[in-house]
Design an enzyme around this catalytic site. Structure first.
Site, PDB file in Angstrom:
ATOM      1  N   ARG A   1       0.826  -1.232   0.000  1.00 54.48           N
ATOM      2  CA  ARG A   1       0.000   0.000   0.000  1.00 54.48           C
ATOM      3  C   ARG A   1       0.853   1.273   0.000  1.00 54.48           C
ATOM      4  O   ARG A   1       0.406   2.332   0.437  1.00 54.48           O
ATOM      5  CB  ARG A   1      -0.970   0.022   1.186  1.00 54.48           C
ATOM      6  CG  ARG A   1      -1.926  -1.143   1.181  1.00 54.48           C
ATOM      7  CD  ARG A   1      -3.110  -0.902   2.070  1.00 54.48           C
ATOM      8  NE  ARG A   1      -4.002  -2.047   2.013  1.00 54.48           N
ATOM      9  CZ  ARG A   1      -3.894  -3.101   2.811  1.00 54.48           C
ATOM     10  NH1 ARG A   1      -2.968  -3.142   3.746  1.00 54.48           N
ATOM     11  NH2 ARG A   1      -4.729  -4.098   2.689  1.00 54.48           N
TER      12      ARG A   1
ATOM     13  N   LYS B   1       3.121  11.370 -11.727  1.00 51.57           N
ATOM     14  CA  LYS B   1       2.271  10.483 -12.523  1.00 51.57           C
ATOM     15  C   LYS B   1       2.995   9.160 -12.688  1.00 51.57           C
ATOM     16  O   LYS B   1       4.140   9.126 -13.162  1.00 51.57           O
ATOM     17  CB  LYS B   1       1.993  11.079 -13.903  1.00 51.57           C
ATOM     18  CG  LYS B   1       0.834  12.056 -13.915  1.00 51.57           C
ATOM     19  CD  LYS B   1       0.422  12.363 -15.332  1.00 51.57           C
ATOM     20  CE  LYS B   1      -0.688  13.388 -15.361  1.00 51.57           C
ATOM     21  NZ  LYS B   1      -1.016  13.799 -16.733  1.00 51.57           N
TER      22      LYS B   1
ATOM     23  N   GLU C   1       9.160  17.224 -25.993  1.00 52.17           N
ATOM     24  CA  GLU C   1       8.516  17.655 -24.732  1.00 52.17           C
ATOM     25  C   GLU C   1       9.011  19.047 -24.332  1.00 52.17           C
ATOM     26  O   GLU C   1       8.259  19.861 -23.805  1.00 52.17           O
ATOM     27  CB  GLU C   1       8.789  16.653 -23.601  1.00 52.17           C
ATOM     28  CG  GLU C   1       8.133  15.294 -23.777  1.00 52.17           C
ATOM     29  CD  GLU C   1       6.605  15.278 -23.621  1.00 52.17           C
ATOM     30  OE1 GLU C   1       6.028  16.224 -23.049  1.00 52.17           O
ATOM     31  OE2 GLU C   1       5.986  14.305 -24.099  1.00 52.17           O
TER      32      GLU C   1
ATOM     33  N   LYS D   1       7.209  22.814 -14.928  1.00 51.82           N
ATOM     34  CA  LYS D   1       6.465  21.639 -14.449  1.00 51.82           C
ATOM     35  C   LYS D   1       6.179  21.778 -12.960  1.00 51.82           C
ATOM     36  O   LYS D   1       5.071  21.480 -12.502  1.00 51.82           O
ATOM     37  CB  LYS D   1       7.253  20.355 -14.741  1.00 51.82           C
ATOM     38  CG  LYS D   1       6.526  19.127 -14.260  1.00 51.82           C
ATOM     39  CD  LYS D   1       6.206  18.150 -15.343  1.00 51.82           C
ATOM     40  CE  LYS D   1       5.162  17.150 -14.882  1.00 51.82           C
ATOM     41  NZ  LYS D   1       5.198  15.904 -15.597  1.00 51.82           N
TER      42      LYS D   1
ATOM     43  N   GLU E   1      -4.483  17.182 -11.692  1.00 55.12           N
ATOM     44  CA  GLU E   1      -4.983  17.467 -13.036  1.00 55.12           C
ATOM     45  C   GLU E   1      -6.479  17.779 -13.090  1.00 55.12           C
ATOM     46  O   GLU E   1      -7.204  17.294 -13.962  1.00 55.12           O
ATOM     47  CB  GLU E   1      -4.644  16.295 -13.975  1.00 55.12           C
ATOM     48  CG  GLU E   1      -4.561  16.755 -15.428  1.00 55.12           C
ATOM     49  CD  GLU E   1      -4.016  15.690 -16.380  1.00 55.12           C
ATOM     50  OE1 GLU E   1      -2.851  15.298 -16.187  1.00 55.12           O
ATOM     51  OE2 GLU E   1      -4.737  15.282 -17.285  1.00 55.12           O
TER      52      GLU E   1
ATOM     53  N   ARG F   1      -3.057  21.617 -14.944  1.00 53.59           N
ATOM     54  CA  ARG F   1      -2.096  20.564 -15.346  1.00 53.59           C
ATOM     55  C   ARG F   1      -2.425  19.990 -16.729  1.00 53.59           C
ATOM     56  O   ARG F   1      -1.555  19.425 -17.397  1.00 53.59           O
ATOM     57  CB  ARG F   1      -2.044  19.457 -14.288  1.00 53.59           C
ATOM     58  CG  ARG F   1      -0.946  18.439 -14.563  1.00 53.59           C
ATOM     59  CD  ARG F   1      -0.574  17.599 -13.379  1.00 53.59           C
ATOM     60  NE  ARG F   1       0.469  16.653 -13.740  1.00 53.59           N
ATOM     61  CZ  ARG F   1       1.140  15.908 -12.887  1.00 53.59           C
ATOM     62  NH1 ARG F   1       0.873  15.999 -11.603  1.00 53.59           N
ATOM     63  NH2 ARG F   1       2.077  15.078 -13.300  1.00 53.59           N
TER      64      ARG F   1
ATOM     65  N   ASN G   1      -0.680  18.397 -21.496  1.00 54.04           N
ATOM     66  CA  ASN G   1      -1.091  17.399 -22.501  1.00 54.04           C
ATOM     67  C   ASN G   1      -1.131  17.988 -23.907  1.00 54.04           C
ATOM     68  O   ASN G   1      -1.652  17.354 -24.828  1.00 54.04           O
ATOM     69  CB  ASN G   1      -2.479  16.839 -22.140  1.00 54.04           C
ATOM     70  CG  ASN G   1      -2.454  16.114 -20.805  1.00 54.04           C
ATOM     71  OD1 ASN G   1      -1.454  15.496 -20.465  1.00 54.04           O
ATOM     72  ND2 ASN G   1      -3.526  16.226 -20.058  1.00 54.04           N
TER      73      ASN G   1
ATOM     74  N   HIS H   1      -0.857  15.926 -27.071  1.00 54.38           N
ATOM     75  CA  HIS H   1      -0.880  14.517 -26.671  1.00 54.38           C
ATOM     76  C   HIS H   1      -2.136  13.766 -27.120  1.00 54.38           C
ATOM     77  O   HIS H   1      -2.077  12.546 -27.266  1.00 54.38           O
ATOM     78  CB  HIS H   1      -0.719  14.389 -25.150  1.00 54.38           C
ATOM     79  CG  HIS H   1       0.712  14.543 -24.695  1.00 54.38           C
ATOM     80  ND1 HIS H   1       1.444  15.689 -24.924  1.00 54.38           N
ATOM     81  CD2 HIS H   1       1.554  13.688 -24.049  1.00 54.38           C
ATOM     82  CE1 HIS H   1       2.661  15.531 -24.423  1.00 54.38           C
ATOM     83  NE2 HIS H   1       2.751  14.329 -23.896  1.00 54.38           N
TER      84      HIS H   1
ATOM     85  N   HIS I   1      -1.159  10.693 -28.947  1.00 55.19           N
ATOM     86  CA  HIS I   1      -1.431   9.329 -28.449  1.00 55.19           C
ATOM     87  C   HIS I   1      -2.192   8.513 -29.485  1.00 55.19           C
ATOM     88  O   HIS I   1      -1.975   7.302 -29.621  1.00 55.19           O
ATOM     89  CB  HIS I   1      -2.241   9.385 -27.151  1.00 55.19           C
ATOM     90  CG  HIS I   1      -1.402   9.636 -25.940  1.00 55.19           C
ATOM     91  ND1 HIS I   1      -1.927   9.981 -24.716  1.00 55.19           N
ATOM     92  CD2 HIS I   1      -0.057   9.592 -25.755  1.00 55.19           C
ATOM     93  CE1 HIS I   1      -0.948  10.143 -23.836  1.00 55.19           C
ATOM     94  NE2 HIS I   1       0.199   9.914 -24.449  1.00 55.19           N
TER      95      HIS I   1
ATOM     96  N   HIS J   1       7.059   8.240 -28.788  1.00 52.83           N
ATOM     97  CA  HIS J   1       6.136   9.182 -28.146  1.00 52.83           C
ATOM     98  C   HIS J   1       6.419  10.618 -28.586  1.00 52.83           C
ATOM     99  O   HIS J   1       5.513  11.353 -28.996  1.00 52.83           O
ATOM    100  CB  HIS J   1       6.296   9.043 -26.627  1.00 52.83           C
ATOM    101  CG  HIS J   1       5.463   9.994 -25.840  1.00 52.83           C
ATOM    102  ND1 HIS J   1       4.091   9.893 -25.773  1.00 52.83           N
ATOM    103  CD2 HIS J   1       5.795  11.079 -25.102  1.00 52.83           C
ATOM    104  CE1 HIS J   1       3.618  10.868 -25.019  1.00 52.83           C
ATOM    105  NE2 HIS J   1       4.626  11.607 -24.601  1.00 52.83           N
TER     106      HIS J   1
END
Ligand code: GLY
Length: 350
Positions: free
Chosen positions: A120, A142, A184, A219, A229, A233, A237, A240, A244, A256
């Site tokens: 956990r 993330k 990026e 960032k 997000e 945030r 993206n 993206h 994606h 990517h």
């Protein structure tokens, strides 16, 4: 040495320091890490840096075991994730122990999600070795794995204890991976500016450390404001959603960064065509992308990509949140239907 402090649900530092790879043990001790460590790395990076990180941790009195998986996005699966958890249990790692992610984005995401899940939640440290990982995926918490239906569909927001980046590792980074990271970086230039476009166009190599620092600062600011997000945030993206979709359509044979580059181009071209983005922005974007041989030609039709985008985790029944540029360094998020997304792709694809 440069230090950027992230103030998310956990406060931690991002360290940028030449030679830091041999001082991981000292950094671990400085944030209260002791006991056992498992260094997780891939088959490309482990031969280069595993021994150095292991030696440094052992010198600091930390007992080390190591887990190495086959390099590549194809390893970012539930199978690898469960195998890591079993490996940790078989090696008797306890709740007090720590995982070290030594590698690029895949390694960081897999390790972070394993740390979030094992017993956990145990501590983890990010040691990014790619340009993309140091400016983006290692910072902000993330973590996750891919599912059959798409990338990063399972995961957790889970922050590291510290991020340690040694710019010297970039010397072993193959050219195509460097270009991936530059995609990026160019993303940051478009969404938040900080004169990154000027530094890139002037002399990326000479300005690289400053460029990396500014990206991490951007960032940090975004994550400090919106860790989970819910709002700002989402600007990270940019490019993206289309990116994606291209990546998935190509069955992950295109990197990517290359896919995000095409995605950024499509949206910027469409928005400028509609008079919603300052004239000339797309030209500056293309100039930066060309410096790193990042193509802008999309190999797929708008219809194919729209179908793909429907299973992106950023899409819901009512459409998708799309990041659109207003000028170089300024953007906003708009909520659009999938029909509108299709029309943007039609305007943006050459
Ligand atoms: N890579 C996007 C984010 O961290 O939010």
């Amino acid at each position: 040495m440069r230090k950027i402090t992230v103030n998310a649900s956990k406060t931690y530092d991002v360290i940028i320091e030449h030679g830091a790879i041999d001082r991981i043990g000292e950094y671990a001790i400085s944030v209260g890490i002791s006991g056992k460590a498992c260094i997780i790395s891939d088959s490309n990076l482990a031969p280069l840096y595993m021994e150095r990180v292991k030696t440094s941790l052992e010198k600091s009195g930390i007992e080390v075991c190591q887990y190495v998986f086959p390099a590549g996005e194809a390893s970012k699966t539930a199978d690898t994730f469960v195998d890591i958890l079993n490996f940790l249990a078989e090696n008797h790692l306890s709740r007090k122990d720590t995982l070290f992610a030594l590698g690029g984005g895949v390694t960081g995401d897999l390790t972070g999600f394993s740390a979030a899940s094992y017993m956990r939640g145990i501590k983890f440290v990010q040691i990014p070795t790619s340009l993309l990982a140091c400016v983006d995926s290692s910072v902000g918490g993330k973590t996750g794995i891919d599912l059959r239906s798409g990338k990063n569909l399972a995961g957790a927001f889970y922050q590291p204890e510290i991020v340690v980046f040694d710019p010297d590792v970039l010397s072993t980074l193959p050219k195509e991976y460097f270009a991936d990271g530059m995609a990026e970086i160019i993303k940051y230039a478009v969404i938040r500016g900080r004169e990154l476009d000027k530094l890139i166009l002037e002399d990326t190599e000479k300005n690289l450390e400053e460029i990396i620092t500014r990206c991490v600062e951007i960032k940090r600011d975004v994550v400090n404001e919106d860790e989970f997000e819910g709002g700002v945030r989402k600007i990270l993206n940019f490019g993206h959603t289309a990116g994606h979709a291209i990546e998935a359509e190509a069955d992950y044979t295109l990197s990517h960064g290359r896919c995000v580059a095409i995605g950024m181009y499509i949206v910027t071209r469409a928005w400028e065509k509609r008079g919603l983005c300052r004239k000339g922005t797309c030209d500056i974007l293309v100039k930066m992308l060309q410096m790193f041989s990042l193509d802008t030609e999309c190999p797929y039709s708008p219809e194919t990509l729209t179908e793909r985008a429907k299973s992106d985790k950023k899409a819901d029944g009512s459409g998708v949140s799309l990041v659109v540029p207003l000028s170089m360094g300024e953007c906003e998020v708009v909520k659009i239907s999938m029909d509108e997304f299709l029309s943007i792709l039609k305007d943006g694809i050459k």
